[in-house]
Design a protein around this motif. Structure first.
Motif, short mmCIF file in Angstrom:
data_model
loop_
_atom_site.label_atom_id
_atom_site.label_comp_id
_atom_site.label_asym_id
_atom_site.label_seq_id
_atom_site.Cartn_x
_atom_site.Cartn_y
_atom_site.Cartn_z
N SER A 1 0.77 -1.22 0.16
CA SER A 1 0.09 -0.02 -0.03
C SER A 1 0.78 1.26 0.00
CB SER A 1 -1.00 -0.05 1.41
OG SER A 1 -1.68 0.98 1.18
N ARG B 1 6.31 3.20 1.96
CA ARG B 1 6.46 3.29 3.42
C ARG B 1 8.05 3.43 3.77
NH1 ARG B 1 1.37 0.49 6.00
NH2 ARG B 1 -0.06 1.08 4.48
N HIS C 1 -1.16 1.78 9.60
CA HIS C 1 -1.15 1.37 11.01
C HIS C 1 0.46 1.46 11.45
CE1 HIS C 1 0.10 -1.88 8.20
NE2 HIS C 1 0.68 -2.37 9.16
N ASP D 1 -7.79 2.40 12.42
CA ASP D 1 -6.48 2.58 12.21
C ASP D 1 -5.89 3.99 11.79
OD1 ASP D 1 -7.11 2.41 9.50
OD2 ASP D 1 -5.46 1.37 8.68
N ASP E 1 -5.18 5.88 9.40
CA ASP E 1 -5.66 6.42 8.19
C ASP E 1 -7.10 6.31 7.92
OD1 ASP E 1 -5.03 4.05 7.02
OD2 ASP E 1 -4.90 4.53 5.36
N ARG F 1 -9.35 0.67 8.18
CA ARG F 1 -9.59 -0.35 8.74
C ARG F 1 -10.55 -0.15 10.01
NH1 ARG F 1 -4.54 -3.93 9.48
NH2 ARG F 1 -2.94 -2.26 8.37
N THR G 1 -3.49 -10.00 -1.37
CA THR G 1 -3.41 -8.98 -0.19
C THR G 1 -3.14 -7.83 -0.69
OG1 THR G 1 -2.56 -10.45 1.34
CG2 THR G 1 -2.25 -8.51 1.84
N TRP H 1 -5.65 -3.75 -1.23
CA TRP H 1 -7.01 -3.24 -1.53
C TRP H 1 -7.05 -3.27 -3.34
CZ3 TRP H 1 -10.76 -4.53 1.84
CH2 TRP H 1 -11.90 -4.08 1.43
N GLU I 1 -10.68 -8.05 3.94
CA GLU I 1 -9.30 -8.65 4.30
C GLU I 1 -9.32 -9.14 5.85
OE1 GLU I 1 -5.70 -7.21 1.66
OE2 GLU I 1 -6.70 -5.52 2.59
N LYS J 1 -10.75 0.40 1.45
CA LYS J 1 -11.46 -0.14 2.69
C LYS J 1 -11.79 1.02 3.55
CE LYS J 1 -6.96 -1.50 4.40
NZ LYS J 1 -5.96 -1.22 3.10
N ARG K 1 3.20 -15.77 4.16
CA ARG K 1 3.51 -14.58 3.53
C ARG K 1 4.37 -13.80 3.99
NH1 ARG K 1 0.34 -10.18 3.59
NH2 ARG K 1 1.21 -8.90 1.61
N THR L 1 4.40 -4.02 3.98
CA THR L 1 4.33 -2.77 4.39
C THR L 1 5.38 -2.52 5.42
OG1 THR L 1 2.70 -3.66 6.26
CG2 THR L 1 1.69 -2.82 4.19
C1 VG1 Z 1 -1.08 -5.13 5.56
C2 VG1 Z 1 -2.45 -6.06 5.43
C3 VG1 Z 1 -3.05 -6.02 4.22
C4 VG1 Z 1 -3.57 -4.55 3.99
C5 VG1 Z 1 -2.11 -3.71 3.99
C6 VG1 Z 1 -2.40 -2.29 3.74
O1 VG1 Z 1 -0.34 -5.76 4.48
O2 VG1 Z 1 -2.03 -7.29 5.80
O3 VG1 Z 1 -4.11 -6.99 4.37
O4 VG1 Z 1 -4.12 -4.13 2.74
O5 VG1 Z 1 -1.66 -3.89 5.32
O6 VG1 Z 1 -3.41 -1.81 4.91
P1 VG1 Z 1 1.19 -6.49 4.52
O7 VG1 Z 1 1.88 -6.59 3.19
O8 VG1 Z 1 2.02 -5.68 5.58
O9 VG1 Z 1 0.72 -7.89 4.94
V1 VG1 Z 1 -3.18 -0.35 5.51
O10 VG1 Z 1 -4.52 -0.05 6.44
O11 VG1 Z 1 -1.77 -0.36 6.21
O12 VG1 Z 1 -3.14 1.03 4.17
#
Ligand code: VG1
Ligand code: CO
Length: 541
Positions: free
Chosen positions: A19, A22, A114, A277, A279, A282, A344, A346, A363, A376, A484, A488
């Motif tokens: 996403s 970062r 988050h 969360d 932003d 969630r 995984t 959005w 998710e 989301k 997995r 992020t």
């Molecule tokens: C995590 C979650 C994933 C979600 C992503 C972004 O990704 O598992 O389901 O879409 O965060 O959410 P990862 O690659 O760390 O598993 V958010 O609310 O951080 O924009």
């Protein structure tokens, strides 16, 4: 006001993940770091000349400074108008809505979601396209290519724009429109849900605690839950966005929202608890004495959707990310609608929503949403739950018991090993890949492997293929483990182990107890302890 062209050179590692991009905040504050990435976005989207953009963020440290840079670079790129949330605030779903409502070309959301914020925390940049959704992989790949070839960026020399005053200003020839971040979003929510029914639920004494975790959702939750729907004053706690989220970790799960969990499991629990969360995309849903897993929440919302005015005509289909439990699949089957399994993140739901193939998506990480935006949406999920409870006048516990009696229960948990050495994480995944072909038919503890593969997704709408999306091992009887690596994190690697066990009869076991055979099988197959050097997960949700 002059547009200046600044010489720069590529900076390593500007590759967007699950996403957006970062990194640690000091990295983003480094010389040319933010500017290079923004210029790369402009390059990837074919320039912003004559375009309207939406800009806002989750209020974390460096948010407003970054917005000033984005505004000056949008002006230098010839954008006509930028719509920006007052004080630089826009939740991710509110930004998605504004892009769609104002028919903007796209938007920049400053957030690391988050991940903790502050001078030593994390920062992030996401680009959402004109459908309001996260940039698809084809576009993020172009951004990354552009970061590797960059030689200069263009920026307007100007004073800071006043982000605190609503209304229009100009920055060079570009208009900057500062808008109330809550108003349009609140209006959208009111158009979807039965606000009268929810208000009468509160009027009858229904109690709620919404923990905004010092992040962006506070102003939205106060305006909607307290001001419009009549939840008691003080129902929204930690409701002022703080640059460091009060030193917290704005991740709505039982570990990081501990205070809320303790309250909900204790003698003074209100009827309903929820958290959101960094932003605002969630959600965590808790009833008095019962935590609802995000996978179960998706299934329960889908099963009861027709009580909500916006979904009264039924759902077109459901989509869930691959690691999310199959609880929603059982609902889709009963409803006779399609259920899609996506990687995984959005960004993979966007095409399905745009094509009208699905109405709601979810998710396991507590992201739930629908075709009302292309992100989301945390508060939307809370309102969805409240609408169902208002229509059915039953408790969260009663609703879930009814659900499990009808569909059986998918016990579910995620074990995270955070900040582990990258080599160990890669060795674990490589080891699994090497074993996949031999696993089917083998017995691990009491479980027999029925199928094992590495998930790849062929988008049914645009035909694009995404590989390497997690290793999944299915067992006879509906149990499953998925491995997995997170996309992020900003430090080392994070291994996520997703555990699922289907029980058609027993509804009330502790999840970790119900999952014990799957947890043991995961260790036996992957050698988690040896590869991570850890005895136990850092976070269990
Ligand atoms: C995590 C979650 C994933 C979600 C992503 C972004 O990704 O598992 O389901 O879409 O965060 O959410 P990862 O690659 O760390 O598993 V958010 O609310 O951080 O924009
Ligand atoms: Co988020």
């Amino acid at each position: 006001m002059n547009i200046v062209t600044v010489n720069t050179q590529p900076i390593d590692g500007q590759k967007p993940g699950t996403s957006g991009l970062r990194k640690r905040t000091p990295v983003f504050q480094g010389r040319h770091y933010l500017e290079n990435f923004i210029q790369a976005i402009w390059t990837a989207v074919g320039g912003v000349e004559g375009r309207t953009l939406v800009v806002g963020g989750d209020g974390r440290y460096f948010n407003t400074q970054a917005i000033q840079v984005v505004l000056r670079m949008a002006a230098a790129g010839g954008a006509t108008r930028v719509i920006v949330g007052q004080d630089g605030i826009l939740s991710t779903p509110a930004a998605s809505h504004l892009i769609r409502k104002r028919k903007a070309f796209g938007g920049i959301i400053l957030s690391a979601s988050h991940n903790p914020g502050g001078p030593d925390g994390d920062f992030g940049v996401k680009f959402n396209a004109s459908n309001g959704g996260p940039a698809p992989e084809s576009l993020t790949a172009k951004m990354f290519e552009a970061t590797k070839a960059i030689t200069e960026y263009r920026i307007l020399e100007a004073h800071d724009v006043d982000l605190s005053t609503l209304g229009e200003q100009s920055l060079g020839t570009m208009a900057v429109e500062v808008v109330d971040p809550v108003a349009d979003y609140a209006e959208l929510m009111e158009s979807l849900f039965d606000f009268e029914a929810i208000a009468s639920l509160f009027a009858d004494g229904f109690t709620l605690r919404f923990d905004a975790m010092h992040a962006v959702t506070g102003p939205y939750a106060r305006a909607i839950l307290e001001d419009r729907l009549g939840a008691a004053r003080g129902s929204v706690v930690n409701g002022t966005p703080l640059p460091d989220f009060g030193q917290g970790h704005p991740d709505p799960n039982p570990i990081w929202a501990r205070d809320l969990m303790d309250l909900m499991m204790g003698p003074d629990a209100p009827d309903f608890g929820a958290a959101s969360d960094g932003d605002g995309d969630r959600n965590m849903i808790v009833g008095r004495g019962i935590y609802v897993t995000p996978s179960d929440s998706l299934a329960a919302l889908a099963a009861n959707a027709t009580v909500v005015p916006a979904y009264a005509g039924g759902l077109k289909g459901i989509a869930r990310s691959m690691p999310t439990s199959a609880a929603a699949d059982r609902v889709a089957e009963k409803l006779g609608i399609a259920c899609y399994e996506t990687p995984t993140g959005w960004k993979f739901f966007g095409n399905l929503l745009d094509a009208g193939r699905v109405t709601i998506c979810g998710e396991e990480s507590a992201g739930t949403g629908s075709d009302h935006v292309r992100e989301k949406d945390g508060l939307w999920a809370v309102l969805f739950w409240l609408n169902i409870l208002a229509a059915k006048r039953i408790s969260v516990a009663e609703l879930m018991e009814e659900h499990w009696r009808t569909y059986g229960r998918n016990y579910y948990s995620r074990h995270d090993y955070e900040g582990i050495p990258t080599e160990g994480a890669n060795a674990l995944m490589d080891g699994l890949r090497a074993k996949l072909a031999d696993l089917p038919g083998t017995k691990v503890g009491g479980l027999v492997v029925s199928q094992a593969d590495e998930f790849a997704y062929d988008d049914p709408v645009d035909g694009s293929r995404s590989e390497g999306q997690g290793i999944r091992i299915h067992f006879d009887g509906g149990a499953r483990v998925v491995f997995r690596l997170s996309g992020t994190g900003t430090e080392g690697a994070t291994l996520r182990v997703y555990l699922e066990f289907f029980d058609p009869v027993t509804m009330t076991m502790d999840a970790q107890v119900a999952l014990a055979p799957v947890i043991a099988a995961a260790e036996a197959i992957a050698g988690i302890k040896a590869h991570t050097g850890r005895d136990a997960p850092d976070v269990i949700t």
